[in-house]
Design an enzyme around this catalytic site. Structure first.
Site: not given
Ligand code: NAP
Length: 532
Positions: A243, A247, A266, A303, A396
């Site tokens: 997210s 990120g 990403e 994404c 998004e």
């Molecule tokens: P997420 O909630 O941001 O989590 C991704 C990873 O990062 C998890 O392991 C999470 O751990 C960790 N994390 C998140 N915030 C953190 C912080 N502040 N400090 C430390 N660790 C942190 O994303 P998601 O829900 O898995 O995926 C969905 C998102 O990914 C959507 O927005 C989508 O658009 C995006 N995405 C982008 C792409 C691309 O190629 N651009 C591809 C696929 C998905 P915790 O859950 O334990 O916090």
């Protein structure tokens, strides 16, 4: 395979003393999944990075053929897991088995693709400028450079690709291919799947004779362990898919370190779709079919999902919107990756619905099951003025939702393109004549977007050397680099230049002999020749 729920540090199951555990949840049933996952205390981040740093010099001195064999062994090991891997991934994510089987092929295909890349060698971009000792007025020195691995890399995978963008996803295999040890933060949405793959990588590393610190994986939920990995002084680069909020927080931490490091995030994107008049007149309803197919693919959890559509008012645009509405109504509510994501999706829909000037165009007619993390598809309609005036509409909303926005003229299409934030993709549906007439729109999009698609949609990314998956902020944190395709390796290397070195003291790719006939730039021209 019996899961243990512990972190794996330098190839060893490492029991956590924290005593803090969590249970993954099956999003299709709401049931807990065993075994409990033990959250790693921050000391494990330190252990993993110290081991990675110790492994680095040995790993980078392994020949490309040895590292390639390691990557092939990872691919073979993932396949050897068989259906248990897919069944666990399905239980943790709710994704259909057929989709997961396809994703597994992509994952193993990526590992083998990087193996081929490093066997061939040209990716190292060797450049050689030979000395001209008698050049006037100054002698020209012998100067040679090529790409070298940066050091330990930390990888965060996303929830929506439990195989292809997770523990053995492109980030990990491209870093290992480059010669960088990897420490993965397991995604708490699919920890059992992460463990299975981590065990495969550890066993492959051992069998291929790689040093034990080549690979580690830590479990954890919340910010603490991830932050510890990013801030650790031995981390040299971070690859993150997830997210914007997460990120950005980690990017800021990477930049605020005493020694800032590159953070390749990403992130999300709304992936605008532009419908041009010729195409709308010829095939509005057909475009609606492919649009709704892309919107609902994987329950909208990509994404590259098409989150906003722009078109100029016309009969063809009307046909498109009517067909879109009927297709969305017929789409049955489906299970999302976890309850947190389905709740975030509902919140996002509420945010959009509450904007004055937004109308509901169509919504799934079936009822979402309350015991599962289910989502209904929703498509909204609005006009350009409303879209531009409300920032809430530009963010998004992760799931099957989109906003169809009616413009009045070609100039309005250009204006809205000018106002867009950075995007991973943009799609243009048109005829060749449309494209010629809208050349200014393309010029504008070239400044906003990483990949522009003609008569298609951004979902379903091809993994190949020319793919670029990344775009200007906020779609990614470094728009020069891709996280998909072989160019992903360039995130984990940097050029090192050697001046005046004797031939036998140079790294092999820069020596005069070129036994593998690698492409190199010699005195400004590409050649596969050896030098005399
Ligand atoms: P997420 O909630 O941001 O989590 C991704 C990873 O990062 C998890 O392991 C999470 O751990 C960790 N994390 C998140 N915030 C953190 C912080 N502040 N400090 C430390 N660790 C942190 O994303 P998601 O829900 O898995 O995926 C969905 C998102 O990914 C959507 O927005 C989508 O658009 C995006 N995405 C982008 C792409 C691309 O190629 N651009 C591809 C696929 C998905 P915790 O859950 O334990 O916090």
């Amino acid at each position: 395979m019996t899961l243990h729920g512990h972190s794996i540090i330098a190839g060893k199951v490492t029991r956590s003393e924290s005593g803090v555990t969590f249970l993954p949840v099956n999003p299709s049933t709401g049931a807990d999944l065993a075994p409990p996952v033990h959250e790693a205390p921050v000391e494990l981040a330190d252990q993993a990075l110290v081991a990675a740093d110790e492994a680095f010099d040995i790993l980078r001195s392994k020949s490309p053929a040895e590292r390639a064999a390691f990557l092939d062994a990872i691919a073979d090991g993932i396949e050897a897991l068989g259906d248990v891997l897919l069944e666990r991934a399905q239980a943790e994510t709710g994704l259909p088995l057929a989709r997961l089987a396809g994703e597994r092929s992509r994952t193993t295909g990526q590992a083998r693709l990087f193996a081929r890349l490093i066997r061939e060698g040209s990716w190292q971009e060797a450049r050689i400028d030979r000395a001209i000792p008698d050049r006037q007025p100054l002698a020209k020195p012998d100067i040679r450079r090529f790409m070298q691995p940066v050091g330990p890399v930390v990888v965060f995978g996303a929830s929506n690709f439990p195989l292809a963008i997770s523990v053995a996803g492109t980030d990990t295999v491209s870093a290992l291919a480059a010669g960088c040890p990897v420490v993965v933060k397991a995604h708490p949405g699919h920890p059992g799947t992460c463990e299975m793959i981590a065990r495969v990588i550890s066993e492959a590393a051992d069998r291929a004779g790689m040093p034990s610190g080549t690979f580690s994986m830590v479990h954890g939920r919340g910010v603490e362990i991830g932050m510890a990995l990013v801030k650790h002084p031995l981390t040299t680069a971070v690859a993150f898919t997830g997210s914007l909020r997460g990120g950005r927080a980690l990017f800021d931490a990477a930049s605020a370190r005493p020694t800032p490091i590159p953070f390749y995030g990403e992130l999300g994107s709304v992936n605008p779709v532009f419908l041009l008049p010729g195409a709308l007149q010829q095939r509005g309803p057909q475009i609606a079919e492919s649009f709704v197919g892309s919107l609902t693919m994987g329950v909208g959890q990509f994404c590259t999902n098409p989150g906003v559509v722009f078109g100029v008012k016309s009969d063809g645009f009307q046909d498109f919107t009517e067909k879109t509405a009927s297709l969305v109504r017929a789409w049955p509510p489906s299970t999302m990756l976890h309850f947190g994501i389905s709740q975030a999706f509902k919140d996002g829909l509420k945010r959009i619905s509450s904007v004055k000037g937004i109308d509901l165009l169509g919504m799934s007619e079936g009822t979402a099951r309350g015991t599962a993390a289910q989502a209904s598809a929703m498509v909204f309609s609005t006009d350009l003025e409303t879209y531009r005036a409300n920032e809430d509409l530009h963010e998004e909303v992760f799931g099957p939702a989109s906003i169809v926005t009616q413009c009045q003229s070609k100039e309005e299409l250009e204006q809205v393109a000018e106002s867009l934030q950075g995007q991973l993709t943009a799609s243009i549906h048109g005829t060749p004549e449309d494209l010629r007439e809208h050349s200014r729109l393309i010029r504008i999009l070239e400044r906003k977007v990483g990949r522009i698609i003609f008569n298609g949609f951004g979902t379903g990314i091809e993994v190949c050397p020319s793919m670029h998956h990344g775009g200007p902020y906020p779609s990614s944190t470094h728009s020069f680099f891709t996280s998909i395709g072989t160019a992903a390796i360039y995130r984990f290397v940097r050029p090192v230049c050697y001046q005046g070195f004797p031939d036998d003291c140079l790294p092999a790719p820069l020596q005069n002999a070129n036994p593998a006939a690698m492409w190199r730039m010699v005195d400004g021209a590409m050649t596969q020749d050896s030098l005399h």
